[in-house]
Design an enzyme around this catalytic site. Structure first.
Site, PDB file in Angstrom:
ATOM      1  N   LYS A  28      71.393   3.417  12.398  1.00 29.54           N
ATOM      2  CA  LYS A  28      70.795   4.765  12.371  1.00 29.54           C
ATOM      3  C   LYS A  28      69.590   4.853  11.435  1.00 29.54           C
ATOM      4  O   LYS A  28      68.612   5.519  11.755  1.00 29.54           O
ATOM      5  CB  LYS A  28      71.833   5.817  12.014  1.00 29.54           C
ATOM      6  CG  LYS A  28      72.365   5.766  10.600  1.00 29.54           C
ATOM      7  CD  LYS A  28      73.378   6.865  10.361  1.00 29.54           C
ATOM      8  CE  LYS A  28      73.970   6.790   8.974  1.00 29.54           C
ATOM      9  NZ  LYS A  28      73.015   7.059   7.907  1.00 29.54           N
ATOM     10  N   THR A  29      69.648   4.170  10.283  1.00 28.17           N
ATOM     11  CA  THR A  29      68.520   4.229   9.346  1.00 28.17           C
ATOM     12  C   THR A  29      67.279   3.604   9.974  1.00 28.17           C
ATOM     13  O   THR A  29      66.163   4.122   9.847  1.00 28.17           O
ATOM     14  CB  THR A  29      68.865   3.524   8.018  1.00 28.17           C
ATOM     15  OG1 THR A  29      70.079   4.082   7.504  1.00 28.17           O
ATOM     16  CG2 THR A  29      67.761   3.710   6.994  1.00 28.17           C
ATOM     17  N   ASP A 214      69.605  13.235   8.225  1.00 24.64           N
ATOM     18  CA  ASP A 214      70.571  12.135   8.276  1.00 24.64           C
ATOM     19  C   ASP A 214      71.938  12.651   7.810  1.00 24.64           C
ATOM     20  O   ASP A 214      72.016  13.630   7.070  1.00 24.64           O
ATOM     21  CB  ASP A 214      70.086  11.004   7.359  1.00 24.64           C
ATOM     22  CG  ASP A 214      70.890   9.724   7.546  1.00 24.64           C
ATOM     23  OD1 ASP A 214      71.618   9.613   8.551  1.00 24.64           O
ATOM     24  OD2 ASP A 214      70.783   8.840   6.681  1.00 24.64           O
ATOM     25  N   GLU A 215      73.013  11.988   8.240  1.00 21.17           N
ATOM     26  CA  GLU A 215      74.389  12.365   7.876  1.00 21.17           C
ATOM     27  C   GLU A 215      74.651  13.840   8.185  1.00 21.17           C
ATOM     28  O   GLU A 215      75.240  14.580   7.386  1.00 21.17           O
ATOM     29  CB  GLU A 215      74.649  12.084   6.390  1.00 21.17           C
ATOM     30  CG  GLU A 215      74.404  10.659   5.950  1.00 21.17           C
ATOM     31  CD  GLU A 215      75.421   9.655   6.494  1.00 21.17           C
ATOM     32  OE1 GLU A 215      76.312  10.061   7.275  1.00 21.17           O
ATOM     33  OE2 GLU A 215      75.327   8.455   6.156  1.00 21.17           O
ATOM     34  N   GLN A 245      82.885  10.163  10.946  1.00 22.46           N
ATOM     35  CA  GLN A 245      82.714   9.828   9.531  1.00 22.46           C
ATOM     36  C   GLN A 245      82.538  11.076   8.669  1.00 22.46           C
ATOM     37  O   GLN A 245      81.990  11.020   7.576  1.00 22.46           O
ATOM     38  CB  GLN A 245      81.516   8.891   9.344  1.00 22.46           C
ATOM     39  CG  GLN A 245      81.723   7.528   9.992  1.00 22.46           C
ATOM     40  CD  GLN A 245      80.617   6.553   9.634  1.00 22.46           C
ATOM     41  OE1 GLN A 245      80.539   6.059   8.510  1.00 22.46           O
ATOM     42  NE2 GLN A 245      79.761   6.257  10.596  1.00 22.46           N
ATOM     43  N   ARG A 601      83.707  -0.626   7.177  1.00 24.38           N
ATOM     44  CA  ARG A 601      82.888  -1.272   6.140  1.00 24.38           C
ATOM     45  C   ARG A 601      82.980  -2.787   6.274  1.00 24.38           C
ATOM     46  O   ARG A 601      82.132  -3.517   5.760  1.00 24.38           O
ATOM     47  CB  ARG A 601      83.387  -0.903   4.722  1.00 24.38           C
ATOM     48  CG  ARG A 601      83.364   0.557   4.309  1.00 24.38           C
ATOM     49  CD  ARG A 601      82.080   1.255   4.613  1.00 24.38           C
ATOM     50  NE  ARG A 601      82.160   1.952   5.896  1.00 24.38           N
ATOM     51  CZ  ARG A 601      81.115   2.350   6.591  1.00 24.38           C
ATOM     52  NH1 ARG A 601      79.906   2.114   6.163  1.00 24.38           N
ATOM     53  NH2 ARG A 601      81.269   2.972   7.748  1.00 24.38           N
TER      54      ARG A 601
END
Length: 670
Positions: A28-29, A214-215, A245, A601
């Protein structure tokens, strides 16, 4: 840079509202960075037309660093890349006159707020710590709902609500009189202004022609309102998030904001990014199956093209000490067998207290580790004292900070003097600092006491004048004049602690000078902007974020979000720990999302552990293994149980099998 189909689609969709459902490890980044460059290069947007908002300073800094590879520093500085609070600060700074705020305002953190609330509510709440905390949350929740004290006073029903509303009114008045804002104000004030003032709203909608967030799943009620107000003019925006998330409901995050979008923006384009580039197929399969137990309106299914990988291992231990020993022993042997580094391993847990026993065993065995915590460098007392000095010389109306620094180090200005000064200031309706220069103050204080007080305030006045001429050496002067390092040396007999404090002070001096000078990415700042960055926690402590140091990483599951490690251990997989006992009746879904975050993770191997018995407050508990372990695919997990002499594989019966079977029946009927 190679991009897959959905990443390309997400980047190229620029006309209208866009929601990118970006699964864990889906890049995504990279998409946000490339979309910003695409908007500039292909769509005719100027750099000062774009704002990219995220939740952490670390994420904002990472974004700036990566964009700096594609555009000049001059153009980079024109893009708004910040947290929500920093964006709010930018709006406030631009609209000071309309808001009626002086430019040298102070920004208070929770600690400062609690001091003020305690002072203004002492008659109403009688220093009751529980009620004081409730008052703090009450005011924060009111601001999150865009309610000022006048509105709250009108709608308050119970006696407690009325008391809190009156305290809220006093709190508002105090902040205004001392030219202070709290953290909630950074979003509350600009959102309220944009909502009420059409000309300001249109000006900011014109200024921010394209917004990226973002997020997005972590936004709360007021942040979503701010997004809508900034976008109502053209509705060209991209929100990136993952409902699976969303793990911050305790901070006000509302995953339902994702669902509200479709109602508020009917032409919303939803793009799913489901290709995970991080985890092995087996780990990803386990994550998908676990999270499928949560209800989904917008469904996605992550997939990986990496190898299948090792089975997921579940370690069963007798108690928490054996759990710690077993996990650390596993890591040591695994590292030797696979020629890996300690930095490749992370131990994750639900609550901070779980790290204590781990630290004890790691120290005993001389295994290097780094523990991530919320204890910021800026929260250390020796640092907070110095920042308080700088904050006060910028805003001398700040009485709370005046009281913090007046006897740090001690200046023979006692409590009786401070009380007399406070009473005099109240009568004169002046700040404590200005009251010290009033000719009538000598009637209330002895000659020596007045001399001590005015020696301090005249020195402060000289520092205020120094800002205008040269602020580069101002902190050096403060430290020398008050003999701060000598005072720190005398405050402890532990040489290690003293050296650490002195080193922290030197680090602060270095950081401030770096920010005053600027660098390739960040432009030079004046002292007030430096203090603003500190107040916003808009710095990165490199010691806490150095991934190259060869140490095992210990952190909470919440703290692990956004990170990745080749090998991950999640400990304490028990009912009451994960899921947490406070959530079992009403919020297990968020706990499942937390477990999902932990699982995703891991890149290569994943381990879980739990105890058959656990000691708590002198009592022995026999916890059930976490329900989440039984929601994992049976064929992909390996249960390892400790026997007297060796490990052996065993199949554990599922205490939740009837519930799971019932869920499946209901799911099939729907």
């Amino acid at each position: 840079m190679s991009l897959n189909f959905s990443q390309n689609q997400a980047i190229r969709f620029t006309q209208g509202p866009c929601l990118i459902l970006a699964g864990a490890g889906s890049g995504k980044t990279k998409v946000i960075i490339n979309k910003i460059i695409y908007l500039i290069d292909k769509c005719g947007y100027k750099t000062n037309d774009i704002a990219a908002v995220t939740f952490t300073n670390k994420a904002a800094q990472e974004m700036k660093h990566r964009i700096s590879k594609y555009i000049s520093t001059k153009e980079l500085n024109k893009i708004i890349i910040s947290t929500f609070h920093a964006l709010g600060m930018k709006i406030i700074r631009s609209e000071l006159n309309i808001l009626g705020i002086k430019s040298n305002f102070s920004l208070f953190d929770e600690y400062d707020q609690m001091i003020i609330l305690k002072e203004i509510s002492v008659k109403k709440l009688k220093n009751d710590k529980f009620l004081l905390k409730k008052l703090f949350l009450f005011i924060s929740n009111c601001k999150n709902k865009l309610l000022d004290s006048k509105q709250v006073l009108k709608i308050a029903k119970s006696n407690l609500e009325k008391t809190f509303a009156e305290c809220y009114k006093k709190y508002e008045n105090y902040l205004k009189s001392c030219n202070i804002l709290d953290f909630d104000d950074l979003i509350f004030l600009p959102t309220l202004l944009l909502k009420k003032n059409k000309s300001v709203r249109l000006r900011w909608q014109k200024k921010i022609r394209y917004l990226l967030v973002d997020e997005y799943q972590d936004t709360n009620e007021i942040q979503y309102e701010l997004i809508k107000l900034l976008n109502n003019h053209n509705s060209n925006f991209t929100l990136v998030g993952d409902d699976d998330q969303s793990i911050y409901s305790w901070r006000g995050a509302r995953p339902q904001n994702i669902l509200c979008l479709k109602e508020d923006f009917p032409t919303l384009q939803i793009i799913k990014m489901e290709h995970n580039y991080r985890s092995s197929k087996r780990i990803l399969k386990a994550a998908n199956i676990l999270i499928s137990n949560n209800p989904h309106i917008l469904k996605k299914n992550l997939f990986s093209e990496l190898e299948n990988g090792s089975k997921i291992k579940i370690l069963i231990t007798e108690n928490e000490e054996e759990e710690a020993k077993k996990v650390i022993k596993k890591i040591v042997f695994h590292r030797l067998s696979n020629h890996t580094g300690y930095k490749d391993y992370a131990i994750l847990y639900r609550s901070n207290y779980q790290s204590r026993i781990l630290e004890k065993i790691l120290i005993q065995n001389k295994v290097p580790y780094h523990i991530s915590s919320d204890n910021s460098f800026l929260s250390r007392p020796e640092i907070k004292n110095l920042i308080a000095y700088l904050r006060f010389i910028i805003n001398p109306d700040d009485d709370i900070t005046f009281l913090r620094i007046i006897n740090t180090p001690p200046r023979k200005i006692g409590l009786i003097t401070i009380k007399k000064l406070s009473l005099f200031a109240k009568q004169k309706n002046k700040s404590l600092f200005n009251s010290s220069f009033d000719v009538e103050i000598k009637k209330f204080l002895t000659k020596n006491t007045l001399k001590n007080l005015q020696n301090f305030t005249i020195w402060i006045k000289d520092l205020i004048n120094m800002i205008e001429k040269d602020s580069f050496f101002i902190l050096d002067k403060i430290i020398i004049d008050i003999k701060y390092k000598e005072w720190l040396k005398n405050s402890s007999t532990d040489l290690k602690i003293i050296n650490c404090k002195i080193k922290n002070v030197d680090t602060l001096i270095k950081w401030i000078k770096q920010m005053l000078i600027g660098n390739k990415i960040e432009k030079p700042l004046d002292l007030s902007k430096v203090i603003e960055k500190f107040a916003l926690r808009d710095i990165i402590d490199n010691k806490d974020n150095d991934t190259h140091i060869d140490k095992i990483k210990l952190m909470t599951l919440h703290g692990s979000k956004g990170l990745e490690f080749p090998f991950v251990f999640i400990i304490g997989m028990e009912e009451g720990i994960l899921p947490h006992h406070s959530t079992i009746n009403d919020n297990v879904e968020e706990e499942r999302r937390l477990a999902y975050v932990g699982i995703t993770r891991a890149k290569k191997e994943l381990f879980f552990s739990y105890c058959e018995k656990r000691y708590q407050y002198g009592t022995v508990l026999y916890p059930q293994p976490s329900r989440f372990l039984f929601e994992l695919p049976e064929k992909d997990i390996l249960w390892e149980k400790r026997n007297k002499n060796n490990f052996y594989n065993c199949k554990i019966s599922n205490p939740y099998s009837k519930i799971i079977a019932l869920k499946k029946i209901l799911k099939n009927k729907m």
